[in-house]
Design a protein around this motif. Structure first.
Motif, PDB file in Angstrom:
ATOM      1  N   ILE A  83       0.849  -1.192   0.000  1.00  0.00           N
ATOM      2  CA  ILE A  83       0.000   0.000   0.000  1.00  0.00           C
ATOM      3  C   ILE A  83       0.881   1.237   0.000  1.00  0.00           C
ATOM      4  O   ILE A  83       1.876   1.301   0.733  1.00  0.00           O
ATOM      5  N   GLU A  84       0.522   2.205  -0.821  1.00  0.00           N
ATOM      6  CA  GLU A  84       1.140   3.528  -0.784  1.00  0.00           C
ATOM      7  C   GLU A  84       0.140   4.493  -0.157  1.00  0.00           C
ATOM      8  O   GLU A  84      -1.066   4.407  -0.416  1.00  0.00           O
ATOM      9  N   LEU A  85       0.623   5.404   0.633  1.00  0.00           N
ATOM     10  CA  LEU A  85      -0.271   6.293   1.377  1.00  0.00           C
ATOM     11  C   LEU A  85      -0.754   7.480   0.566  1.00  0.00           C
ATOM     12  O   LEU A  85      -1.809   8.058   0.879  1.00  0.00           O
ATOM     13  N   VAL A 117      -5.097   7.041   0.635  1.00  0.00           N
ATOM     14  CA  VAL A 117      -5.164   6.269   1.883  1.00  0.00           C
ATOM     15  C   VAL A 117      -4.880   7.178   3.077  1.00  0.00           C
ATOM     16  O   VAL A 117      -5.554   7.110   4.108  1.00  0.00           O
ATOM     17  N   HIS A 118      -3.887   8.033   2.949  1.00  0.00           N
ATOM     18  CA  HIS A 118      -3.554   8.982   4.011  1.00  0.00           C
ATOM     19  C   HIS A 118      -4.771   9.825   4.396  1.00  0.00           C
ATOM     20  O   HIS A 118      -5.058  10.023   5.585  1.00  0.00           O
ATOM     21  N   TYR A 144      -5.675  14.803  15.217  1.00  0.00           N
ATOM     22  CA  TYR A 144      -5.969  13.447  14.774  1.00  0.00           C
ATOM     23  C   TYR A 144      -4.819  12.913  13.950  1.00  0.00           C
ATOM     24  O   TYR A 144      -4.260  13.622  13.113  1.00  0.00           O
ATOM     25  N   GLY A 145      -4.444  11.666  14.231  1.00  0.00           N
ATOM     26  CA  GLY A 145      -3.428  10.983  13.442  1.00  0.00           C
ATOM     27  C   GLY A 145      -4.099   9.965  12.547  1.00  0.00           C
ATOM     28  O   GLY A 145      -4.990  10.291  11.777  1.00  0.00           O
ATOM     29  N   TYR A 146      -3.710   8.699  12.668  1.00  0.00           N
ATOM     30  CA  TYR A 146      -4.339   7.622  11.920  1.00  0.00           C
ATOM     31  C   TYR A 146      -5.136   6.754  12.889  1.00  0.00           C
ATOM     32  O   TYR A 146      -4.581   5.934  13.621  1.00  0.00           O
TER      33      TYR A 146
END
Length: 343
Positions: free
Chosen positions: A101-103, A124-125, A272-274
């Motif tokens: 996966i690439e973000l 995705v990020h 907020y992060g992930y």
């Protein structure tokens, strides 16, 4: 007869230990005192607080089944709501570490068969930190990606689909493998049908009557809010996640670094992060999340500066139309803890 060495150690314990002992004892007493005042809407759930890997406060109060007056036990299972998001984020980041996966490329790369045109615009990020603008499967994006924050359960469903696609495994199996890595035995996706100790959930209606929630497991968005866990399992999860056993240092830093912010309806402005909220308003850094699934109100907070964990799982949603009241126990206990005890 006591040797000089023994006397020295004894004196050291007397001089050094009382503050820490009193600190933990005082916190426990304050929490107990608060819970005793909640007569009209009593706490019904499980609380665990640990420091440096040792539990110093444990409370199991109320019933897993109100109709049968069946008492709760420590290893009862609860649906943990949005605490599930950090688990989905870990599943995605583990595939990122494998190079699958690439973000920062369009999500269309992983889900070419889906009809939504906005998959060409989001990454995705942006799904991980809720800046994609996705609000509905069949509506345009709320804003241009990365220009705002919109909390998105659909976004985390998409993340699970991506993890499934690149791994060739179902979300339930992916999470089962991750839990096995942690030594976690009572947490799972409801899809596995192994939740033998899952408690009933209840909501207080507008008349003040508490009613059981029926059919909840059939209406859950699992990757965003439907995972099943226990208080002890969440402590193990925190130990593994924050102890570097689930992710590389790079991935963990991505997960716990603020890349967006939101106005939380209970906790105010937080970063907020992930799959994790990051709050610095108190004396110490707080990393974690609250969670709600009809009747289930949960919280899982970790304080890295004091190595403290706070887990609260409740299966009665008091005043379900007003989340500040629904989460009253969680908010007040969080205040009493104040970000953990002394370093």
């Amino acid at each position: 007869m006591m040797t000089p060495k023994f006397l020295f150690v004894l004196l050291f314990v007397i001089l050094i230990s009382p503050g820490k002992i009193f600190s933990q004892t005082a916190l426990a007493a304050k929490i107990d005192s608060f819970l005793k005042t909640q007569i009209k809407r009593p706490f019904n759930g499980v609380i665990l607080i640990s420091k440096n890997g040792k539990v110093f406060y444990s409370k199991v109060q109320g019933y897993s089944n109100l109709e049968k007056k069946k008492p709760l036990v420590l290893d009862n299972q609860f649906i943990i709501g949005s605490i599930s998001k950090q688990m989905t984020a870990v599943a995605v980041l583990r595939e990122f570490e494998k190079g699958k996966i690439e973000l920062h490329v369009p999500v269309r790369k992983y889900l070419p068969e889906m009809p939504q045109t906005w998959l060409d615009s989001i990454t995705v990020h942006q799904l991980l930190n809720h800046t994609s603008g996705v609000t509905d499967w069949n509506k345009p994006l709320k804003f241009k990606p990365s220009t705002g924050f919109s909390y998105s359960n659909i976004g985390y469903e998409l993340l699970a689909k991506i993890a499934e696609k690149v791994s060739g495994k179902s979300y339930a199996v992916l999470m089962s493998e991750i839990f096995k890595t942690c030594g976690i035995k009572n947490s799972m996706s409801p899809a596995l049908n192994q939740h033998k100790k899952l408690v009933n959930s209840y909501v207080e209606d507008s008349t003040g009557k508490v009613k059981i929630v029926e059919g909840l497991l059939l209406d859950l968005r699992i990757p965003s809010g439907g995972m099943i866990s226990t208080a002890k399992d969440l402590l193990l999860w925190n130990k593994n996640l924050h102890g570097g056993k689930l992710l590389s240092k790079k991935s963990y830093n991505l997960m716990t670094t603020a890349s967006s912010s939101r106005d939380h309806f209970i906790f105010g402005k937080v970063d907020y992060g992930y799959g994790l909220q990051i709050d610095r308003k108190g004396k110490t850094l707080e990393i974690g999340h609250s969670g709600y699934a009809t009747g289930f109100a949960s919280a899982n907070f970790y304080y890295p500066e004091t190595q403290t964990n706070l887990i609260i799982l409740e299966n009665i949603a008091w005043d379900a139309d007003n989340f500040k009241d629904t989460f009253k126990h969680h908010v007040e206990i969080r205040k009493i803890l104040g970000g953990g005890i002394e370093k």
